[in-house]
Structure formats: structure tokens, C-alpha cells
Design a protein around this motif. Structure first.
Motif, PDB file in Angstrom:
ATOM      1  N   GLY A 108      17.918   8.081 -26.222  1.00 34.24           N
ATOM      2  CA  GLY A 108      16.687   8.675 -26.731  1.00 34.24           C
ATOM      3  C   GLY A 108      15.688   9.042 -25.655  1.00 34.24           C
ATOM      4  N   ALA A 109      16.132   9.159 -24.406  1.00 31.33           N
ATOM      5  CA  ALA A 109      15.211   9.441 -23.304  1.00 31.33           C
ATOM      6  C   ALA A 109      14.479  10.757 -23.497  1.00 31.33           C
ATOM      7  CB  ALA A 109      15.971   9.458 -21.980  1.00 31.33           C
ATOM      8  N   ALA A 110      15.199  11.787 -23.923  1.00 34.23           N
ATOM      9  CA  ALA A 110      14.569  13.096 -24.107  1.00 34.23           C
ATOM     10  C   ALA A 110      13.532  13.053 -25.226  1.00 34.23           C
ATOM     11  CB  ALA A 110      15.634  14.155 -24.412  1.00 34.23           C
ATOM     12  N   LEU A 111      13.791  12.242 -26.245  1.00 34.25           N
ATOM     13  CA  LEU A 111      12.842  12.124 -27.347  1.00 34.25           C
ATOM     14  C   LEU A 111      11.559  11.428 -26.901  1.00 34.25           C
ATOM     15  CD1 LEU A 111      15.364  11.109 -30.137  1.00 34.25           C
ATOM     16  CD2 LEU A 111      14.180  13.298 -29.921  1.00 34.25           C
ATOM     17  N   LEU A 112      11.704  10.406 -26.061  1.00 36.32           N
ATOM     18  CA  LEU A 112      10.520   9.732 -25.538  1.00 36.32           C
ATOM     19  C   LEU A 112       9.717  10.676 -24.654  1.00 36.32           C
ATOM     20  CD1 LEU A 112       8.787   7.225 -25.213  1.00 36.32           C
ATOM     21  CD2 LEU A 112      10.309   6.480 -23.356  1.00 36.32           C
ATOM     22  N   LEU A 113      10.410  11.437 -23.817  1.00 39.93           N
ATOM     23  CA  LEU A 113       9.715  12.424 -22.988  1.00 39.93           C
ATOM     24  C   LEU A 113       8.991  13.436 -23.863  1.00 39.93           C
ATOM     25  CD1 LEU A 113       9.138  13.738 -20.238  1.00 39.93           C
ATOM     26  CD2 LEU A 113      11.302  14.961 -20.464  1.00 39.93           C
ATOM     27  N   TRP A 114       9.628  13.840 -24.949  1.00 41.43           N
ATOM     28  CA  TRP A 114       9.042  14.836 -25.846  1.00 41.43           C
ATOM     29  C   TRP A 114       7.736  14.325 -26.469  1.00 41.43           C
ATOM     30  CZ3 TRP A 114       7.904  15.317 -31.088  1.00 41.43           C
ATOM     31  CH2 TRP A 114       7.672  16.628 -31.536  1.00 41.43           C
TER      32      TRP A 114
ATOM     33  N   ILE B 135      14.054  23.605 -24.117  1.00 44.43           N
ATOM     34  CA  ILE B 135      14.761  23.259 -22.880  1.00 44.43           C
ATOM     35  C   ILE B 135      15.766  22.127 -23.104  1.00 44.43           C
ATOM     36  CG2 ILE B 135      14.477  22.393 -20.525  1.00 44.43           C
ATOM     37  CD1 ILE B 135      11.682  23.679 -20.544  1.00 44.43           C
ATOM     38  N   PHE B 136      15.363  21.103 -23.872  1.00 42.45           N
ATOM     39  CA  PHE B 136      16.175  19.886 -23.976  1.00 42.45           C
ATOM     40  C   PHE B 136      16.783  19.666 -25.368  1.00 42.45           C
ATOM     41  CE2 PHE B 136      13.015  18.832 -20.619  1.00 42.45           C
ATOM     42  CZ  PHE B 136      13.902  18.627 -19.568  1.00 42.45           C
ATOM     43  N   HIS B 137      16.886  20.716 -26.188  1.00 41.04           N
ATOM     44  CA  HIS B 137      17.349  20.488 -27.563  1.00 41.04           C
ATOM     45  C   HIS B 137      18.765  19.920 -27.611  1.00 41.04           C
ATOM     46  CE1 HIS B 137      18.829  24.557 -26.599  1.00 41.04           C
ATOM     47  NE2 HIS B 137      19.822  24.299 -27.456  1.00 41.04           N
ATOM     48  N   LYS B 138      19.580  20.184 -26.602  1.00 42.50           N
ATOM     49  CA  LYS B 138      20.933  19.621 -26.582  1.00 42.50           C
ATOM     50  C   LYS B 138      20.920  18.112 -26.359  1.00 42.50           C
ATOM     51  CE  LYS B 138      23.285  23.814 -25.024  1.00 42.50           C
ATOM     52  NZ  LYS B 138      24.144  24.426 -23.968  1.00 42.50           N
ATOM     53  N   ASP B 139      19.826  17.596 -25.802  1.00 42.93           N
ATOM     54  CA  ASP B 139      19.691  16.160 -25.590  1.00 42.93           C
ATOM     55  C   ASP B 139      18.992  15.476 -26.758  1.00 42.93           C
ATOM     56  OD1 ASP B 139      20.834  16.220 -22.993  1.00 42.93           O
ATOM     57  OD2 ASP B 139      18.940  16.990 -22.195  1.00 42.93           O
ATOM     58  N   MET B 140      18.696  16.234 -27.818  1.00 41.58           N
ATOM     59  CA  MET B 140      18.024  15.690 -29.001  1.00 41.58           C
ATOM     60  C   MET B 140      18.857  15.953 -30.252  1.00 41.58           C
ATOM     61  SD  MET B 140      14.129  17.000 -28.270  1.00 41.58           S
ATOM     62  CE  MET B 140      13.390  16.918 -26.647  1.00 41.58           C
TER      63      MET B 140
ATOM     64  N   ALA C  21      16.611   4.548 -30.515  1.00 43.40           N
ATOM     65  CA  ALA C  21      16.541   4.819 -31.954  1.00 43.40           C
ATOM     66  C   ALA C  21      17.623   5.758 -32.442  1.00 43.40           C
ATOM     67  CB  ALA C  21      15.166   5.396 -32.314  1.00 43.40           C
ATOM     68  N   VAL C  22      18.294   6.449 -31.527  1.00 44.31           N
ATOM     69  CA  VAL C  22      19.325   7.407 -31.938  1.00 44.31           C
ATOM     70  C   VAL C  22      20.647   7.026 -31.286  1.00 44.31           C
ATOM     71  CG1 VAL C  22      17.721   9.300 -32.299  1.00 44.31           C
ATOM     72  CG2 VAL C  22      18.696   8.951 -30.043  1.00 44.31           C
ATOM     73  N   PRO C  23      21.756   7.264 -31.975  1.00 44.62           N
ATOM     74  CA  PRO C  23      23.062   6.981 -31.369  1.00 44.62           C
ATOM     75  C   PRO C  23      23.392   8.006 -30.303  1.00 44.62           C
ATOM     76  CG  PRO C  23      23.344   8.036 -33.491  1.00 44.62           C
ATOM     77  CD  PRO C  23      21.874   7.778 -33.340  1.00 44.62           C
ATOM     78  N   GLY C  24      24.138   7.593 -29.324  1.00 50.83           N
ATOM     79  CA  GLY C  24      24.519   8.516 -28.269  1.00 50.83           C
ATOM     80  C   GLY C  24      25.146   7.789 -27.107  1.00 50.83           C
ATOM     81  N   GLU C  25      25.685   8.540 -26.184  1.00 55.78           N
ATOM     82  CA  GLU C  25      26.331   7.964 -25.019  1.00 55.78           C
ATOM     83  C   GLU C  25      25.295   7.627 -23.950  1.00 55.78           C
ATOM     84  OE1 GLU C  25      29.254  10.678 -23.695  1.00 55.78           O
ATOM     85  OE2 GLU C  25      30.472  10.557 -25.528  1.00 55.78           O
ATOM     86  N   GLY C  26      25.629   6.626 -23.136  1.00 57.41           N
ATOM     87  CA  GLY C  26      24.734   6.249 -22.052  1.00 57.41           C
ATOM     88  C   GLY C  26      23.768   5.154 -22.474  1.00 57.41           C
TER      89      GLY C  26
END
Length: 303
Positions: free
Chosen positions: A160-166, A220-225, A151-156
Motif C-alpha cells: 500500500g505504499a503508493a496509496l499512502l503517498l497518494w 502516474i501510479f495507478h498500476k500500483d493502486m 490495507a491492500v493485498p499485494g506482493e512485497g
């Protein structure tokens, strides 16, 4: 003796539930550590289809008319087609027509199948409605978990893996907080006619644990969101995280109670026996069916 047996029973349930929870988090952790997009959607798809099978088995066990084979087939086909679009095998994203087409097929198919059977009171409407709810409630709503990954743009492959974990952590910590606090100090019944075990003390624990998970993971993961908490500018980053955590916690409670409505209507305790102390796949994802769509809509419309 009676009190000791009751205490031992609660302790045994708590141990089994804790073991199942740790095992589930290990599976989820492996999927996230793999960083493979297919592992994410595969896990979501497996649970969505298994929960659909359990749902229709519950309906049959409760004596309600339904179309289980149609429901299972629809869950599989919709999930597979959705994943092919998400993973980029068909085009560059999910087309707008997919959801409308799926709901049309679910509705028209259920009515078509009912034409083969005689009309007996409200039984035909129950068959059509229960089959349609089975699609919307489970494979349709729960598959928003898979959509969040993309759902979000990004590399890899899995931006949105961190968002799903969240959202999984906030939702399941809500369930865990309600269970732990409710078991320890729960006294005042919340909605006894739906779920006798739910208490207002447990509800408070659910809110607290949801905030703990939401704020802790974001720290912890805000840089991945990127952009996750900046959509609600009036609240600021942390205000958005707190607000979303509380909204998702409320919806997690509603999702848990929604499954209680289904089970109590059918006179069934658990949807299955896959997870000792927890139940089946539907018992596992019931609250996520209500929280993952909201996070997805937030990401698409606000974030």
C-alpha cells in the motif's frame, strides 16, 4: 516602512515554509524509495509520538490539568504493539480487540490517575478528557497512516505504499493550496473566530490543489493502486479519484481547523519549533489525522 516590513516578513515566512516543505518531502521520498516496511511505520510512529509530546506540553503551558507521562507512555506502547502486528512479528494482522483495549486503557487509566487528586470543580473532567483526546486524536488516528500500507493485498513488504503517498500528497497539497492562494488573493474570511488567516479564496485553492495532486498521482501510479478506484462503480475509476480527493480535502481543512481550536483555546501559536515556517510535528500531521482514517475505511469497506 510598515508595509515593507510586513511584506518582508511574509516573504521570510514563505521561504522558511518552502524550505521545510522541501526537506519533509525529501525525507518522505527516502522512506518510500527504501521500500522497507519498517521505514514507513518508523516515520509514522516518530511523528505520532512527537506530536503527542507536543500536545501535552501545550496543555501544560496553557495551564490545563492533564496526565502527560501517561499520555506519552500510551502513545509509545500502542504504536509499538500496533507495528509488531502490522509487520507480522505477532500474528498475521492487527487483531480486532486492539483498538477497543487501547481506548479502554486510555479511559480507565486517566480516571484512575485522577483518583489521586482532589475534586476541584470541572478540573478532573478536563484532565481525563484532555488525556483521552490526546490518545484518540494523535497516536490512534494518525496511525491509520501505517495501517494503509498493509490495507491492500499485494506482493512485497509495502503493497500500500503508493496509496499512502497518494493520501499524503492530497492532504499536504490541500494545505499548500490554501496557504498559497490565501496568501496571494485571500480577502473573505472563512472562520475568523477559529483561524483568522483562513479565507474562502484559500479554500478554493485547497480544493484545486487537492484535485491536482489526487488526479496527477493516480495518473502516474495507478498500476500500483490495484482496486483503489474501482470500489465506487457508479462513478467509475476517475470519478472515484475525484470524489475521494474532494472528500479528503474537506477533511484536511477540518483537521487543520481542529488544531486551531486547540491552539487558540490554549493561547499558543505553534505546537513546536521543529520545522521553521510550519511549527512542530502536530502542525505537520493535524490534517492527516482526519484524512488517513477515511482512506483506510474506504479501502477496507468499499475499494
Amino acid at each position: 516602512m510598515g508595509e515593507n516590513s510586513k511584506a518582508n516578513g511574509k516573504r521570510a515566512v514563505f521561504i522558511r515554509r518552502t524550505a521545510s516543505t522541501l526537506g519533509l518531502w525529501a525525507v518522505v521520498g527516502l522512506a518510500f524509495a527504501s521500500r522497507w516496511a519498517w521505514a514507513y511505520v518508523g516515520l509514522v510512529g516518530f511523528l505520532a509520538i512527537l506530536a503527542s509530546v507536543e500536545y501535552f506540553q501545550m496543555l501544560k503551558a496553557g495551564g490545563m490539568k492533564c496526565f502527560p507521562r501517561f499520555g506519552w507512555l500510551l502513545a509509545v506502547v500502542y504504536s509499538v504493539v500496533l507495528y509488531l502486528f502490522l509487520l507480522g512479528f505477532w500474528g498475521g494482522g492487527v487483531p480486532e480487540w486492539l483498538d477497543g483495549a487501547a481506548i479502554f486503557v486510555a479511559t480507565a487509566g486517566a480516571f484512575t490517575l485522577q483518583l489521586r487528586h482532589p475534586i476541584r470543580g470541572t478540573e478532573p473532567l478536563q484532565a481525563v478528557a484532555s488525556s483521552l483526546i490526546g490518545f484518540v486524536y494523535l497516536p490512534f488516528l494518525f496511525n491509520f497512516a501505517a495501517r494503509i500500507v498493509f490495507a491492500v493485498p499485494g506482493e512485497g513488504e509495502v503493497p500500500g505504499a503508493a496509496l499512502l503517498l497518494w493520501v499524503i500528497a492530497v492532504t499536504k497539497f490541500t494545505d499548500m493550496g490554501a496557504y498559497i492562494v490565501g496568501s496571494a488573493i485571500g480577502k473573505h474570511k472563512m472562520i475568523p473566530h477559529v483561524s483568522p488567516g483562513k479565507t474562502w479564496q484559500g479554500f478554493g485553492g485547497a480544493m484545486f490543489f487537492a484535485l491536482l495532486a489526487g488526479c496527477g498521482l493516480y495518473a502516474i501510479f495507478h498500476k500500483d493502486m490495484p482496486g483503489f478506484a474501482t470500489g465506487l462503480h457508479v462513478l467509475g475509476g476517475w470519478g472515484a479519484v475525484v470524489g475521494l480527493s474532494l472528500v479528503l480535502a474537506l477533511l484536511a481543512v477540518v483537521g487543520d481547523l481542529a488544531e486551531s481550536v486547540v491552539k487558540r483555546s490554549l493561547g499558543i501559536k505553534d505546537s513546536g519549533h521543529m520545522l521553521p515556517g510550519i511549527g512542530g510535528a502536530l502542525d505537520l500531521i493535524d490534517s492527516l489525522c482526519f484524512t488517513t482514517p477515511v482512506l483506510y475505511f474506504y479501502l477496507k469497506w468499499v475499494g
